[in-house]
Design an enzyme around this catalytic site. Structure first.
Site, short mmCIF file in Angstrom:
data_model
loop_
_atom_site.label_atom_id
_atom_site.label_comp_id
_atom_site.label_asym_id
_atom_site.label_seq_id
_atom_site.Cartn_x
_atom_site.Cartn_y
_atom_site.Cartn_z
N GLU A 175 0.82 -1.22 0.00
CA GLU A 175 0.00 0.00 0.00
C GLU A 175 0.85 1.27 0.00
O GLU A 175 1.17 1.81 1.06
CB GLU A 175 -0.95 0.03 1.22
CG GLU A 175 -1.86 1.25 1.20
CD GLU A 175 -2.75 1.40 2.43
OE1 GLU A 175 -3.64 2.27 2.40
OE2 GLU A 175 -2.56 0.66 3.41
N LYS A 212 -2.73 -2.02 -2.89
CA LYS A 212 -3.78 -1.12 -2.36
C LYS A 212 -3.33 0.29 -2.68
O LYS A 212 -2.31 0.77 -2.17
CB LYS A 212 -3.96 -1.33 -0.85
CG LYS A 212 -5.04 -0.41 -0.26
CD LYS A 212 -5.50 -0.83 1.13
CE LYS A 212 -6.50 0.16 1.70
NZ LYS A 212 -7.15 -0.28 2.94
#
Length: 296
Positions: A175, A212
């Site tokens: 992420e 992400k």
């Protein structure tokens, strides 16, 4: 790795619920839920209250495996129980794939980014995650400015940890968040995409990751990352957008699904009756599912 869970994460229709607020963000999450700081006197009580909130979410009939593919947990949540089972087992038995947040927060800003702080006990944490039947992990960095060196550093650090996580049989969610208010957001995202592509191309065939990412300014920018053979799924964070705004932007991005935290829980309150709570959660779940599955 659980092949049935991998199949669900790769091809299933739905989204991932992010329930992983950690120590630093817990007071804020509780306050939004309607629990003020004067209602707990120490960290243990605070974590118990937040676990009660998460228990209420995951045990709700609105938290349905037909729409929710997975859930990201904070370490404290993984080690606690829901209805007599460890949280990961409770979720898996319900048909929701459990993930664990493994990062220790962000370092000071340098080169327009915040790398992750060192994760010294990663090995021990991953061993525990395996014991608790966790499928994958999540770790977050933060990109604030267009700085090629900074962006490169973020992605390199993410893949360095990802390879260690894969070696333990887990699927890492990488992420590298781009701040939604960054001045050159669209340019940052193009540099980030190129760096992620390099990282993905460095993996062996059997090394699988998830991504992400912040919803890109240019719709479908990340579509070819989603199609990369080493990528299980690309999910997006709500990143400060309201739920309606995040859903609207997500609908313009084919193959991307949500992994929302605040946007999922924003209408939930401690004072709600069970019926009101289930309805508020159900409305949120339905709208996020729709944006993840039914594209423009």
């Amino acid at each position: 790795m659980n092949k049935e869970q991998l199949e669900k994460m790769t091809h299933g229709k739905g989204f991932i619920a992010a329930l992983d607020q950690s120590g630093g963000s817990t007071p804020k999450a509780l306050k939004e839920y309607g629990v003020n700081e004067d209602q707990y006197s120490n960290e243990d009580e605070m974590f118990q209250l937040v676990h009660d909130m998460r228990t209420r979410v995951v045990t709700s009939p609105s938290f349905s495996p037909d729409k929710i593919l997975g859930a990201i947990l904070f370490e404290q949540t993984m080690d606690r129980e829901v209805e007599g089972k460890y949280t990961g087992d409770y979720l898996a038995d319900k048909g929701v794939v459990p993930f664990l947040k493994v990062d220790k927060g962000l370092a000071e800003e340098k080169n327009g980014v915040q790398l992750m702080k060192p994760i010294d006990d990663l090995d021990a944490t991953l061993n525990r995650a395996n014991e608790r039947h966790i499928f994958g992990t999540k770790m977050r960095s933060n990109i604030l400015e267009l700085n090629e060196q900074g962006i490169k550093d973020v992605v390199e650090q993410q893949f360095e940890f990802a390879k260690k996580i894969i070696a333990k049989g887990l699927v890492p969610i990488i992420e590298p968040e781009v701040n939604i208010n960054a001045k050159d957001k669209s340019e940052i995202e193009k540099v980030l995409k190129a760096e992620i592509k390099k990282g993905l191309d460095s993996l062996n065939d059997d090394q699988l990751v998830m991504l992400k990412l912040t919803i890109p300014t240019e719709a479908n920018l990340y579509k070819d990352l989603a199609d990369h053979p080493n990528v299980v799924r690309v999910v997006v964070l709500s990143g400060g957008y309201s739920r309606d705004e995040a859903n609207k932007l997500l609908k313009d991005n084919d193959e991307l699904i949500a992994s929302f935290s605040r946007a999922l829980a924003s209408d939930l309150r401690a004072s709600q009756s069970q019926e009101e709570f289930d309805k508020a959660l159900g409305d949120a779940v339905d709208s996020i599912y729709d944006a993840s599955v039914n594209k423009n």
